[in-house]
Design an enzyme around this catalytic site. Structure first.
Site, PDB file in Angstrom:
ATOM      1  N   GLY A   1       0.829  -1.197   0.000  1.00 37.02           N
ATOM      2  CA  GLY A   1       0.000   0.000   0.000  1.00 37.02           C
ATOM      3  C   GLY A   1       0.867   1.252   0.000  1.00 37.02           C
ATOM      4  O   GLY A   1       2.069   1.206  -0.310  1.00 37.02           O
TER       5      GLY A   1
ATOM      6  N   ARG B   1      -0.005  -8.291  -2.607  1.00 34.56           N
ATOM      7  CA  ARG B   1      -0.910  -9.310  -3.161  1.00 34.56           C
ATOM      8  C   ARG B   1      -1.356  -8.943  -4.566  1.00 34.56           C
ATOM      9  O   ARG B   1      -1.688  -9.800  -5.363  1.00 34.56           O
ATOM     10  CB  ARG B   1      -2.185  -9.402  -2.299  1.00 34.56           C
TER      11      ARG B   1
ATOM     12  N   SER C   1       4.754  11.155   9.427  1.00 34.04           N
ATOM     13  CA  SER C   1       5.360  10.681   8.168  1.00 34.04           C
ATOM     14  C   SER C   1       4.275  10.285   7.180  1.00 34.04           C
ATOM     15  O   SER C   1       3.849   9.141   7.154  1.00 34.04           O
ATOM     16  CB  SER C   1       6.244   9.465   8.472  1.00 34.04           C
TER      17      SER C   1
ATOM     18  N   LYS D   1      -3.897   8.770  17.872  1.00 34.65           N
ATOM     19  CA  LYS D   1      -3.899  10.043  17.132  1.00 34.65           C
ATOM     20  C   LYS D   1      -4.820   9.968  15.912  1.00 34.65           C
ATOM     21  O   LYS D   1      -5.367  10.984  15.472  1.00 34.65           O
ATOM     22  CB  LYS D   1      -2.470  10.483  16.767  1.00 34.65           C
TER      23      LYS D   1
ATOM     24  N   ASP E   1       3.044  13.130  15.861  1.00 33.68           N
ATOM     25  CA  ASP E   1       2.139  12.596  14.838  1.00 33.68           C
ATOM     26  C   ASP E   1       0.728  13.169  15.000  1.00 33.68           C
ATOM     27  O   ASP E   1      -0.003  13.340  14.022  1.00 33.68           O
ATOM     28  CB  ASP E   1       2.121  11.063  14.923  1.00 33.68           C
TER      29      ASP E   1
ATOM     30  N   LEU F   1      -8.125   4.027   3.218  1.00 34.48           N
ATOM     31  CA  LEU F   1      -8.008   3.521   4.594  1.00 34.48           C
ATOM     32  C   LEU F   1      -7.907   4.673   5.600  1.00 34.48           C
ATOM     33  O   LEU F   1      -7.124   5.601   5.417  1.00 34.48           O
ATOM     34  CB  LEU F   1      -6.726   2.682   4.694  1.00 34.48           C
TER      35      LEU F   1
HETATM   36  N1  LIG Z   1      -0.105   6.122   4.396  1.00 33.33           N
HETATM   37  C1  LIG Z   1       0.554   6.764   5.345  1.00 33.33           C
HETATM   38  O1  LIG Z   1       0.894   7.964   5.169  1.00 33.33           O
HETATM   39  C2  LIG Z   1       0.954   6.062   6.585  1.00 33.33           C
HETATM   40  C3  LIG Z   1       0.330   4.898   7.001  1.00 33.33           C
HETATM   41  N2  LIG Z   1       0.678   4.302   8.173  1.00 33.33           N
HETATM   42  C4  LIG Z   1       0.031   3.091   8.634  1.00 33.33           C
HETATM   43  O2  LIG Z   1       0.464   2.013   7.824  1.00 33.33           O
HETATM   44  C5  LIG Z   1      -0.565   1.017   7.742  1.00 33.33           C
HETATM   45  C6  LIG Z   1      -0.806   0.703   6.276  1.00 33.33           C
HETATM   46  O3  LIG Z   1      -1.272   1.886   5.685  1.00 33.33           O
HETATM   47  P1  LIG Z   1      -1.183   2.173   4.126  1.00 33.33           P
HETATM   48  O4  LIG Z   1      -0.088   1.449   3.489  1.00 33.33           O
HETATM   49  O5  LIG Z   1      -1.232   3.624   3.977  1.00 33.33           O
HETATM   50  O6  LIG Z   1      -2.586   1.538   3.688  1.00 33.33           O
HETATM   51  P2  LIG Z   1      -3.101   1.274   2.200  1.00 33.33           P
HETATM   52  O7  LIG Z   1      -4.582   1.196   2.278  1.00 33.33           O
HETATM   53  O8  LIG Z   1      -2.467   2.233   1.282  1.00 33.33           O
HETATM   54  O9  LIG Z   1      -2.512  -0.181   1.873  1.00 33.33           O
HETATM   55  C7  LIG Z   1      -2.799  -1.300   2.653  1.00 33.33           C
HETATM   56  C8  LIG Z   1      -1.994  -2.436   2.125  1.00 33.33           C
HETATM   57  O10 LIG Z   1      -2.134  -3.562   2.974  1.00 33.33           O
HETATM   58  C9  LIG Z   1      -2.373  -4.684   2.145  1.00 33.33           C
HETATM   59  N3  LIG Z   1      -3.084  -5.732   2.853  1.00 33.33           N
HETATM   60  C10 LIG Z   1      -4.266  -5.660   3.473  1.00 33.33           C
HETATM   61  N4  LIG Z   1      -4.584  -6.857   3.968  1.00 33.33           N
HETATM   62  C11 LIG Z   1      -3.559  -7.688   3.651  1.00 33.33           C
HETATM   63  C12 LIG Z   1      -3.298  -9.063   3.870  1.00 33.33           C
HETATM   64  N5  LIG Z   1      -4.158  -9.805   4.560  1.00 33.33           N
HETATM   65  N6  LIG Z   1      -2.165  -9.597   3.374  1.00 33.33           N
HETATM   66  C13 LIG Z   1      -1.302  -8.832   2.681  1.00 33.33           C
HETATM   67  N7  LIG Z   1      -1.492  -7.532   2.437  1.00 33.33           N
HETATM   68  C14 LIG Z   1      -2.606  -6.979   2.922  1.00 33.33           C
HETATM   69  C15 LIG Z   1      -3.197  -4.130   1.007  1.00 33.33           C
HETATM   70  O11 LIG Z   1      -3.162  -5.070  -0.045  1.00 33.33           O
HETATM   71  P3  LIG Z   1      -4.265  -5.076  -1.216  1.00 33.33           P
HETATM   72  O12 LIG Z   1      -3.921  -3.879  -2.063  1.00 33.33           O
HETATM   73  O13 LIG Z   1      -4.024  -6.349  -1.897  1.00 33.33           O
HETATM   74  O14 LIG Z   1      -5.595  -4.972  -0.544  1.00 33.33           O
HETATM   75  C16 LIG Z   1      -2.420  -2.870   0.720  1.00 33.33           C
HETATM   76  O15 LIG Z   1      -1.279  -3.154  -0.034  1.00 33.33           O
HETATM   77  C17 LIG Z   1      -1.783   1.621   8.463  1.00 33.33           C
HETATM   78  O16 LIG Z   1      -1.825   1.107   9.769  1.00 33.33           O
HETATM   79  C18 LIG Z   1      -1.492   3.100   8.502  1.00 33.33           C
HETATM   80  O17 LIG Z   1      -2.089   3.732   9.625  1.00 33.33           O
HETATM   81  C19 LIG Z   1       1.667   4.823   8.947  1.00 33.33           C
HETATM   82  C20 LIG Z   1       2.332   5.958   8.572  1.00 33.33           C
HETATM   83  C21 LIG Z   1       2.017   6.677   7.372  1.00 33.33           C
HETATM   84  O1  LIG Z   2       0.097   8.243  10.136  1.00 31.09           O
HETATM   85  C1  LIG Z   2       0.172   9.034   9.246  1.00 31.09           C
HETATM   86  C2  LIG Z   2       1.163  10.112   9.190  1.00 31.09           C
HETATM   87  O2  LIG Z   2       2.111  10.011  10.199  1.00 31.09           O
HETATM   88  C3  LIG Z   2      -0.803   8.966   8.137  1.00 31.09           C
HETATM   89  O3  LIG Z   2      -2.013   9.400   8.588  1.00 31.09           O
HETATM   90  P1  LIG Z   2      -3.355   9.032   7.800  1.00 31.09           P
HETATM   91  O4  LIG Z   2      -3.468   7.533   7.835  1.00 31.09           O
HETATM   92  O5  LIG Z   2      -4.432   9.725   8.548  1.00 31.09           O
HETATM   93  O6  LIG Z   2      -3.191   9.547   6.411  1.00 31.09           O
END
Ligand SMILES: NC(=O)C1=CN([C@@H]2O[C@H](COP(=O)(O)OP(=O)(O)OC[C@H]3O[C@@H](n4cnc5c(N)ncnc54)[C@H](OP(=O)(O)O)[C@@H]3O)[C@@H](O)[C@H]2O)C=CC1
Ligand SMILES: O=C(CO)COP(=O)(O)O
Length: 325
Positions: free
Chosen positions: A10, A32, A136, A189, A242, A272
């Site tokens: 993601g 995936r 971040s 947060k 954060d 998400l």
């Molecule tokens: N985006 C941001 O700026 C930040 C996010 N985070 C945290 O990181 C985490 C992920 O966020 P983010 O990457 O943004 O989310 P996204 O929605 O962008 O992506 C989620 C990812 O997780 C994958 N996924 C979900 N379920 C599974 C599974 N069972 N097996 C393998 N892969 C899986 C999805 O795959 P598929 O595409 O196949 O569904 C997708 O690639 C969250 O907890 C978020 O709070 C933390 C800091 C910054």
């Molecule tokens: O955790 C994050 C930045 O530090 C990303 O926040 P959001 O998931 O609300 O976009």
């Protein structure tokens, strides 16, 4: 230089993978979605989750988790909190037991009340665990903009090692042994960002936003301290840092979810927002410990459509007066 496996293709997994590769590590990402993998490998982009952003070209991706995990010396687990049990159950046979696994998700599992490290420890009890959290945005990090975060592990030496592996010219990792403190700050947060966005979306103005975020931070502090978090962690990058970021801008998906609720917009097909699933369980955890957390409880009730934003604000303002603590 480390060989890093990233689990999750993601926005955040891709951004962290690209950043770590840019810092000289060998990075392979497991996703995936075949189209995500093909796009990263061929045009060095993840158009589904980070549209328009050029990734570091040496970042490689695969749908084959075994291939990604083979021979790695660090694992970044970037799968959302609510999907973590399912994902780790599916991958557990492939995860090398001696390789540290760093959780990068921010949430509390709704079904169990566990933080991500608790979820993974339940399935992989002998794994060395860390967490990475702090201000971040994925788009910022993927674009090579500078920021600083906290890396935690119960073993301070492990936290230092992970911090050294991931730090570079634009990404500075501080380290701590306060794993729970780092995780709970990141989870809560997101709930408060929904409150901040809802206040702005409903038209309450910047003063209300600041008041909600400040009093929300008191709730975050109370809950975090009850779980053993240290004050410096709560006041640090993964807590206050954060919170400041996420409660301030529609670049946050949680804030913009709140904004949409406040404006009465359609909530389907949104990206998400971890705070949506975390709010109710966070409110339950606080209530179970007799901790006053009225803003977190209000967010949970609004999301559950038990009350409106106006009713929540009215109730918050009508609470008995008290000293500020
Ligand atoms: N985006 C941001 O700026 C930040 C996010 N985070 C945290 O990181 C985490 C992920 O966020 P983010 O990457 O943004 O989310 P996204 O929605 O962008 O992506 C989620 C990812 O997780 C994958 N996924 C979900 N379920 C599974 C599974 N069972 N097996 C393998 N892969 C899986 C999805 O795959 P598929 O595409 O196949 O569904 C997708 O690639 C969250 O907890 C978020 O709070 C933390 C800091 C910054
Ligand atoms: O955790 C994050 C930045 O530090 C990303 O926040 P959001 O998931 O609300 O976009």
């Amino acid at each position: 230089m480390s060989t890093i496996a990233v689990l999750g293709g993601g926005a955040w997994g891709t951004a962290l993978g690209s950043m770590a590769a840019r810092h000289g590590n060998e990075v392979k990402l497991y996703a995936r979605d075949v189209s995500v993998v093909e796009s990263i490998n061929s045009v060095h982009r993840n158009e589904r989750y980070l549209p328009g952003i050029d990734l570091y070209p040496k970042l490689a991706a695969s749908t084959d988790a075994a291939e990604v995990l083979r021979g790695c010396d660090l694992i970044l687990c970037v799968i959302p909190a609510q999907a973590l049990t399912h994902a780790i159950e599916g991958l557990k046979a492939l995860i090398p037991v001696d390789t540290p696994l760093v959780i990068c998700a921010k949430g509390i599992e709704r079904a169990s009340g566990s933080l991500p490290s608790g979820i993974v420890a339940r399935i992989l009890p002998n794994q060395k665990l860390g967490a990475l959290s702090g201000p971040s945005f994925a788009t910022d990090v993927a674009n090579g903009l500078p920021t600083a975060v906290t890396v935690a592990a119960r073993d301070q030496l492990l936290a230092d090692t992970i911090a050294a592996a991931l730090s570079g010219r634009t990404f500075r990792c501080y380290s701590t042994d306060d794993l729970i403190g780092v995780e709970i700050g990141g989870a809560l947060k997101n709930v408060l960002a929904i409150a901040a966005g809802a206040a702005i979306g409903r038209g309450y103005g910047a003063s209300a936003q600041a008041a909600l975020v400040t009093r929300g931070f008191v709730e975050l502090r109370r809950i975090a301290q009850s779980m053993g978090a240290r004050p410096e962690t709560i006041m640090g990058l993964s807590g206050l840092g954060d919170l400041m970021l996420t409660c301030a801008t529609p670049q946050s998906r949680n804030y913009s979810y709140g904004l949409a609720i406040g404006r009465g917009e359609d909530l389907s097909n949104r990206p998400l927002a971890e705070g949506v699933a975390t709010a109710a369980i966070a409110a339950e955890l606080a209530a179970g410990k007799d901790i006053e957390a009225p803003i977190i409880a209000a967010v949970a009730q609004i999301l559950d459509r038990q009350i409106t934003i106006d009713e929540a604000m009215e109730a918050l303002l009508a609470r008995p007066l008290k000293t500020e603590n």
